[in-house]
Design a protein around this motif. Structure first.
Motif, PDB file in Angstrom:
ATOM      1  N   LEU A  76       0.837  -1.203   0.000  1.00  0.00           N
ATOM      2  CA  LEU A  76       0.000   0.000   0.000  1.00  0.00           C
ATOM      3  C   LEU A  76       0.871   1.252   0.000  1.00  0.00           C
ATOM      4  O   LEU A  76       0.614   2.204  -0.745  1.00  0.00           O
ATOM      5  CB  LEU A  76      -0.931  -0.006   1.211  1.00  0.00           C
ATOM      6  CG  LEU A  76      -1.822   1.223   1.367  1.00  0.00           C
ATOM      7  CD1 LEU A  76      -2.782   1.337   0.189  1.00  0.00           C
ATOM      8  CD2 LEU A  76      -2.585   1.147   2.671  1.00  0.00           C
ATOM      9  N   PHE A  77       1.914   1.259   0.794  1.00  0.00           N
ATOM     10  CA  PHE A  77       2.846   2.384   0.859  1.00  0.00           C
ATOM     11  C   PHE A  77       3.443   2.666  -0.515  1.00  0.00           C
ATOM     12  O   PHE A  77       3.455   3.795  -0.993  1.00  0.00           O
ATOM     13  CB  PHE A  77       3.948   2.075   1.874  1.00  0.00           C
ATOM     14  CG  PHE A  77       5.018   3.112   1.968  1.00  0.00           C
ATOM     15  CD1 PHE A  77       4.835   4.243   2.748  1.00  0.00           C
ATOM     16  CD2 PHE A  77       6.213   2.972   1.275  1.00  0.00           C
ATOM     17  CE1 PHE A  77       5.817   5.206   2.832  1.00  0.00           C
ATOM     18  CE2 PHE A  77       7.202   3.929   1.356  1.00  0.00           C
ATOM     19  CZ  PHE A  77       6.998   5.049   2.145  1.00  0.00           C
ATOM     20  N   TYR A  78       3.926   1.609  -1.172  1.00  0.00           N
ATOM     21  CA  TYR A  78       4.526   1.777  -2.502  1.00  0.00           C
ATOM     22  C   TYR A  78       3.503   2.224  -3.541  1.00  0.00           C
ATOM     23  O   TYR A  78       3.794   3.034  -4.405  1.00  0.00           O
ATOM     24  CB  TYR A  78       5.202   0.494  -2.977  1.00  0.00           C
ATOM     25  CG  TYR A  78       6.631   0.400  -2.527  1.00  0.00           C
ATOM     26  CD1 TYR A  78       7.551   1.370  -2.883  1.00  0.00           C
ATOM     27  CD2 TYR A  78       7.066  -0.648  -1.742  1.00  0.00           C
ATOM     28  CE1 TYR A  78       8.873   1.291  -2.471  1.00  0.00           C
ATOM     29  CE2 TYR A  78       8.380  -0.737  -1.325  1.00  0.00           C
ATOM     30  CZ  TYR A  78       9.279   0.238  -1.695  1.00  0.00           C
ATOM     31  OH  TYR A  78      10.565   0.161  -1.292  1.00  0.00           O
ATOM     32  N   ASN A  79       2.295   1.677  -3.464  1.00  0.00           N
ATOM     33  CA  ASN A  79       1.271   2.081  -4.418  1.00  0.00           C
ATOM     34  C   ASN A  79       0.905   3.546  -4.266  1.00  0.00           C
ATOM     35  O   ASN A  79       0.734   4.250  -5.265  1.00  0.00           O
ATOM     36  CB  ASN A  79       0.025   1.201  -4.274  1.00  0.00           C
ATOM     37  CG  ASN A  79       0.241  -0.185  -4.827  1.00  0.00           C
ATOM     38  OD1 ASN A  79       1.021  -0.380  -5.737  1.00  0.00           O
ATOM     39  ND2 ASN A  79      -0.449  -1.164  -4.270  1.00  0.00           N
ATOM     40  N   ILE A  80       0.790   4.010  -3.046  1.00  0.00           N
ATOM     41  CA  ILE A  80       0.490   5.431  -2.819  1.00  0.00           C
ATOM     42  C   ILE A  80       1.652   6.293  -3.300  1.00  0.00           C
ATOM     43  O   ILE A  80       1.453   7.291  -3.994  1.00  0.00           O
ATOM     44  CB  ILE A  80       0.172   5.690  -1.331  1.00  0.00           C
ATOM     45  CG1 ILE A  80      -1.160   5.042  -0.972  1.00  0.00           C
ATOM     46  CG2 ILE A  80       0.148   7.189  -1.036  1.00  0.00           C
ATOM     47  CD1 ILE A  80      -1.459   5.023   0.513  1.00  0.00           C
ATOM     48  N   ALA A  81       2.876   5.909  -2.952  1.00  0.00           N
ATOM     49  CA  ALA A  81       4.052   6.676  -3.381  1.00  0.00           C
ATOM     50  C   ALA A  81       4.156   6.705  -4.910  1.00  0.00           C
ATOM     51  O   ALA A  81       4.414   7.757  -5.502  1.00  0.00           O
ATOM     52  CB  ALA A  81       5.318   6.088  -2.766  1.00  0.00           C
ATOM     53  N   ASP A  82       3.933   5.568  -5.558  1.00  0.00           N
ATOM     54  CA  ASP A  82       3.983   5.515  -7.020  1.00  0.00           C
ATOM     55  C   ASP A  82       2.883   6.364  -7.642  1.00  0.00           C
ATOM     56  O   ASP A  82       3.107   7.053  -8.636  1.00  0.00           O
ATOM     57  CB  ASP A  82       3.865   4.079  -7.520  1.00  0.00           C
ATOM     58  CG  ASP A  82       5.192   3.361  -7.542  1.00  0.00           C
ATOM     59  OD1 ASP A  82       6.236   4.029  -7.384  1.00  0.00           O
ATOM     60  OD2 ASP A  82       5.194   2.128  -7.728  1.00  0.00           O
ATOM     61  N   ALA A  83       1.692   6.302  -7.074  1.00  0.00           N
ATOM     62  CA  ALA A  83       0.586   7.098  -7.611  1.00  0.00           C
ATOM     63  C   ALA A  83       0.898   8.583  -7.505  1.00  0.00           C
ATOM     64  O   ALA A  83       0.716   9.336  -8.470  1.00  0.00           O
ATOM     65  CB  ALA A  83      -0.711   6.760  -6.880  1.00  0.00           C
TER      66      ALA A  83
END
Length: 109
Positions: A76-83
């Motif tokens: 979730l952390f990576y997905n938010i950062a990537d988004a």
């Protein structure tokens, strides 16, 4: 090996934005929109890629910040950062395109 390849690609982007041909073209341009966009891209690269990505690695078990987040929340952390990074990057580029198109239309009128 894949880490080295992806890091090389990242370093190329950093070089282009901070001192390469793209930076030189932006500097030589008389476009305030392009200057602002380059400033924002530097912020996205610095904050998003230099700080957020390493934090994701550091929270993995056995690393410096392990235990700070649940391991299941790392995706979730990576997905938010990537988004944030990818959408933000795209919006910056889009804003330059809209601004420059409007400027060109005024010049033609």
């Amino acid at each position: 090996m894949w880490g080295i390849i992806s890091t090389a690609g990242y370093l190329y982007i950093v070089y282009e934005v901070f001192g390469g041909d793209i930076a030189k073209l932006a500097k030589d341009s008389n476009s305030p929109a392009l200057s602002r966009a380059m400033f924002l891209l530097k912020i996205f690269i610095t904050l998003g890629w230099v700080y957020l990505s390493p934090i994701g690695y550091m929270v993995l078990p056995g690393n410096l910040l392990s235990g700070l987040f649940e391991v299941s929340s790392i995706d979730l952390f990576y997905n938010i950062a990537d988004a944030v990074n990818k959408i933000g990057f795209g919006l910056v580029i889009y804003s330059v395109a809209v601004s420059e198109t409007a400027k060109s239309k005024k010049a033609l009128a």
